[in-house]
Motif scaffolding. Sequence first.
Motif, PDB file in Angstrom:
ATOM      1  N   CYS A  95      -5.848 -15.113   1.527  1.00  0.00           N
ATOM      2  CA  CYS A  95      -5.082 -14.155   0.732  1.00  0.00           C
ATOM      3  C   CYS A  95      -4.069 -13.417   1.606  1.00  0.00           C
ATOM      4  CB  CYS A  95      -6.014 -13.140   0.061  1.00  0.00           C
ATOM      5  SG  CYS A  95      -7.202 -13.872  -1.097  1.00  0.00           S
ATOM      6  N   LYS A  96      -4.469 -13.072   2.819  1.00  0.00           N
ATOM      7  CA  LYS A  96      -3.547 -12.384   3.727  1.00  0.00           C
ATOM      8  C   LYS A  96      -2.373 -13.284   4.081  1.00  0.00           C
ATOM      9  CE  LYS A  96      -6.752  -9.032   5.702  1.00  0.00           C
ATOM     10  NZ  LYS A  96      -7.279  -8.391   6.916  1.00  0.00           N
ATOM     11  N   ARG A  97      -2.658 -14.554   4.297  1.00  0.00           N
ATOM     12  CA  ARG A  97      -1.566 -15.491   4.567  1.00  0.00           C
ATOM     13  C   ARG A  97      -0.645 -15.614   3.359  1.00  0.00           C
ATOM     14  NH1 ARG A  97      -3.129 -21.601   5.638  1.00  0.00           N
ATOM     15  NH2 ARG A  97      -2.902 -21.728   3.358  1.00  0.00           N
ATOM     16  N   PHE A  98      -1.248 -15.683   2.171  1.00  0.00           N
ATOM     17  CA  PHE A  98      -0.453 -15.784   0.958  1.00  0.00           C
ATOM     18  C   PHE A  98       0.424 -14.550   0.775  1.00  0.00           C
ATOM     19  CE2 PHE A  98      -0.111 -14.660  -3.582  1.00  0.00           C
ATOM     20  CZ  PHE A  98       0.691 -15.711  -4.009  1.00  0.00           C
ATOM     21  N   GLU A  99      -0.121 -13.367   1.041  1.00  0.00           N
ATOM     22  CA  GLU A  99       0.660 -12.144   0.877  1.00  0.00           C
ATOM     23  C   GLU A  99       1.857 -12.114   1.829  1.00  0.00           C
ATOM     24  OE1 GLU A  99       0.706  -9.819  -1.288  1.00  0.00           O
ATOM     25  OE2 GLU A  99      -1.075 -10.418  -2.406  1.00  0.00           O
ATOM     26  N   ARG A 100       1.671 -12.617   3.034  1.00  0.00           N
ATOM     27  CA  ARG A 100       2.805 -12.679   3.961  1.00  0.00           C
ATOM     28  C   ARG A 100       3.878 -13.630   3.434  1.00  0.00           C
ATOM     29  NH1 ARG A 100      -1.498 -12.511   7.799  1.00  0.00           N
ATOM     30  NH2 ARG A 100      -1.437 -14.788   8.012  1.00  0.00           N
ATOM     31  N   ASP A 101       3.459 -14.768   2.896  1.00  0.00           N
ATOM     32  CA  ASP A 101       4.426 -15.723   2.338  1.00  0.00           C
ATOM     33  C   ASP A 101       5.094 -15.171   1.084  1.00  0.00           C
ATOM     34  OD1 ASP A 101       4.016 -17.600   4.308  1.00  0.00           O
ATOM     35  OD2 ASP A 101       2.490 -18.717   3.185  1.00  0.00           O
ATOM     36  N   LEU A 102       4.346 -14.393   0.316  1.00  0.00           N
ATOM     37  CA  LEU A 102       4.876 -13.843  -0.924  1.00  0.00           C
ATOM     38  C   LEU A 102       6.058 -12.908  -0.671  1.00  0.00           C
ATOM     39  CD1 LEU A 102       4.556 -13.668  -3.991  1.00  0.00           C
ATOM     40  CD2 LEU A 102       2.852 -11.862  -3.647  1.00  0.00           C
ATOM     41  N   GLN A 103       6.115 -12.316   0.502  1.00  0.00           N
ATOM     42  CA  GLN A 103       7.221 -11.421   0.830  1.00  0.00           C
ATOM     43  C   GLN A 103       8.555 -12.163   0.906  1.00  0.00           C
ATOM     44  OE1 GLN A 103       6.270  -8.102   0.777  1.00  0.00           O
ATOM     45  NE2 GLN A 103       4.400  -9.227   0.248  1.00  0.00           N
ATOM     46  N   LYS A 104       8.493 -13.492   1.005  1.00  0.00           N
ATOM     47  CA  LYS A 104       9.709 -14.306   1.076  1.00  0.00           C
ATOM     48  C   LYS A 104      10.215 -14.727  -0.294  1.00  0.00           C
ATOM     49  CE  LYS A 104       7.783 -16.200   5.361  1.00  0.00           C
ATOM     50  NZ  LYS A 104       7.240 -17.431   6.013  1.00  0.00           N
ATOM     51  N   VAL A 105       9.480 -14.367  -1.341  1.00  0.00           N
ATOM     52  CA  VAL A 105       9.829 -14.758  -2.714  1.00  0.00           C
ATOM     53  C   VAL A 105      10.409 -13.555  -3.452  1.00  0.00           C
ATOM     54  CG1 VAL A 105       8.946 -15.657  -4.891  1.00  0.00           C
ATOM     55  CG2 VAL A 105       8.028 -16.512  -2.722  1.00  0.00           C
ATOM     56  N   ASP A 106      11.582 -13.749  -4.063  1.00  0.00           N
ATOM     57  CA  ASP A 106      12.268 -12.636  -4.731  1.00  0.00           C
ATOM     58  C   ASP A 106      12.234 -12.815  -6.248  1.00  0.00           C
ATOM     59  OD1 ASP A 106      13.570 -10.239  -4.786  1.00  0.00           O
ATOM     60  OD2 ASP A 106      15.504 -11.008  -4.113  1.00  0.00           O
ATOM     61  N   ASN A 107      12.607 -11.750  -6.940  1.00  0.00           N
ATOM     62  CA  ASN A 107      12.727 -11.753  -8.404  1.00  0.00           C
ATOM     63  C   ASN A 107      11.427 -12.174  -9.082  1.00  0.00           C
ATOM     64  OD1 ASN A 107      15.454 -11.027  -8.118  1.00  0.00           O
ATOM     65  ND2 ASN A 107      16.082 -13.168  -7.979  1.00  0.00           N
ATOM     66  N   VAL A 108      10.362 -11.484  -8.740  1.00  0.00           N
ATOM     67  CA  VAL A 108       9.055 -11.812  -9.292  1.00  0.00           C
ATOM     68  C   VAL A 108       8.250 -10.533  -9.525  1.00  0.00           C
ATOM     69  CG1 VAL A 108       8.050 -12.122  -6.992  1.00  0.00           C
ATOM     70  CG2 VAL A 108       6.960 -13.210  -8.961  1.00  0.00           C
ATOM     71  N   THR A 109       7.484 -10.527 -10.593  1.00  0.00           N
ATOM     72  CA  THR A 109       6.520  -9.463 -10.853  1.00  0.00           C
ATOM     73  C   THR A 109       5.128 -10.031 -10.631  1.00  0.00           C
ATOM     74  OG1 THR A 109       7.912  -8.334 -12.476  1.00  0.00           O
ATOM     75  CG2 THR A 109       5.555  -7.901 -12.578  1.00  0.00           C
ATOM     76  N   VAL A 110       4.377  -9.387  -9.756  1.00  0.00           N
ATOM     77  CA  VAL A 110       3.025  -9.833  -9.425  1.00  0.00           C
ATOM     78  C   VAL A 110       2.011  -8.858 -10.009  1.00  0.00           C
ATOM     79  CG1 VAL A 110       1.396 -10.357  -7.574  1.00  0.00           C
ATOM     80  CG2 VAL A 110       3.837 -10.864  -7.269  1.00  0.00           C
ATOM     81  N   TYR A 111       1.097  -9.375 -10.823  1.00  0.00           N
ATOM     82  CA  TYR A 111      -0.020  -8.587 -11.346  1.00  0.00           C
ATOM     83  C   TYR A 111      -1.216  -8.890 -10.450  1.00  0.00           C
ATOM     84  CZ  TYR A 111       2.968  -8.071 -15.433  1.00  0.00           C
ATOM     85  OH  TYR A 111       4.025  -7.787 -16.266  1.00  0.00           O
ATOM     86  N   LEU A 112      -1.603  -7.916  -9.658  1.00  0.00           N
ATOM     87  CA  LEU A 112      -2.640  -8.130  -8.656  1.00  0.00           C
ATOM     88  C   LEU A 112      -3.992  -7.648  -9.173  1.00  0.00           C
ATOM     89  CD1 LEU A 112      -4.431  -7.534  -6.039  1.00  0.00           C
ATOM     90  CD2 LEU A 112      -2.682  -9.305  -5.781  1.00  0.00           C
ATOM     91  N   PHE A 113      -4.917  -8.587  -9.312  1.00  0.00           N
ATOM     92  CA  PHE A 113      -6.279  -8.274  -9.724  1.00  0.00           C
ATOM     93  C   PHE A 113      -7.164  -8.256  -8.485  1.00  0.00           C
ATOM     94  CE2 PHE A 113      -4.368  -9.873 -13.564  1.00  0.00           C
ATOM     95  CZ  PHE A 113      -4.968  -9.147 -14.586  1.00  0.00           C
ATOM     96  N   LEU A 114      -7.690  -7.087  -8.146  1.00  0.00           N
ATOM     97  CA  LEU A 114      -8.648  -7.011  -7.053  1.00  0.00           C
ATOM     98  C   LEU A 114      -9.922  -7.725  -7.492  1.00  0.00           C
ATOM     99  CD1 LEU A 114      -8.045  -3.306  -6.021  1.00  0.00           C
ATOM    100  CD2 LEU A 114      -7.499  -5.335  -4.646  1.00  0.00           C
TER     101      LEU A 114
END
Length: 259
Positions: free
Chosen positions: A149-168
């Motif tokens: 998940c931490k790796r994914f979150e770092r990669d997600l910072q490179k993606v623009d124009n998106v709304t992320v609904y984060l479920f803990l």
Amino acid sequence: MKKNTLRGLLATALLAAMLPAGANTGSQAPTVANAAAQVPPAVESALRRTLAERLPGAGRVDEIRRTPMAGLYEVRIGSDILYTDAEGNHLIQGEMIDLRNRRNLTEERVEKLMAVDFDDLPLKDAFVMVRGNGKRKVAVFEDPNCGYCKRFERDLQKVDNVTVYLFLYPILGPDSTEKSRNIWCSRDKARAWLDWMIRNEPAARADDKCDAGALARNTEFGKRHRITGTPTLIFTNGTRVPGAIGPADLEKLLAAGGK
């Protein structure tokens, strides 16, 4: 049920089902339309009884359906798909391929079973992170102690124009629940989440009065929908993707499901 467990249970149960070259193609021929027909009640009742006796460790049969192959029935146990004859004498664990149309019918069925209607997601139990115009949407179930998940979150910072609904989704242990509670109870949930996942800065301890019931509801929702690992992504077209994916793959999926 784990697939390797099923393999052990079914190691000696094999059925070779082939149609002869000159098979009758009349009204009784196997077709997709025939597959949609209801299983005769007597056949379904007998199969449920027989399979329960012969596969006592396989779990409860959730559904029995016809298949496009004459005399072969689909048996669903959770999200696992098996095939049997009408008497439950033989069982196939594998994939059914439509050779004429080059379709993997088993894979399509599993994907349909695993799909989650985006409109059915309990978005009130998620917090929102918006990047750019936020036109594209994706829901993500994550555990704060998940390295992928931490790796994914770092990669997600490179993606623009998106709304992320984060479920803990704290499924890795008590510490995951504590970290999730601290993040959920933060004044700025999104910032607390990114501080931890990207910068390794833990959130402040939550107030005892904070209502973190969303965590339990997320866990229950995940169990119902067989979300067994993190991260798990759900797109607006219902596509579910388990595991961390890179920015390029995420862009492709957002383009297909971000309607």
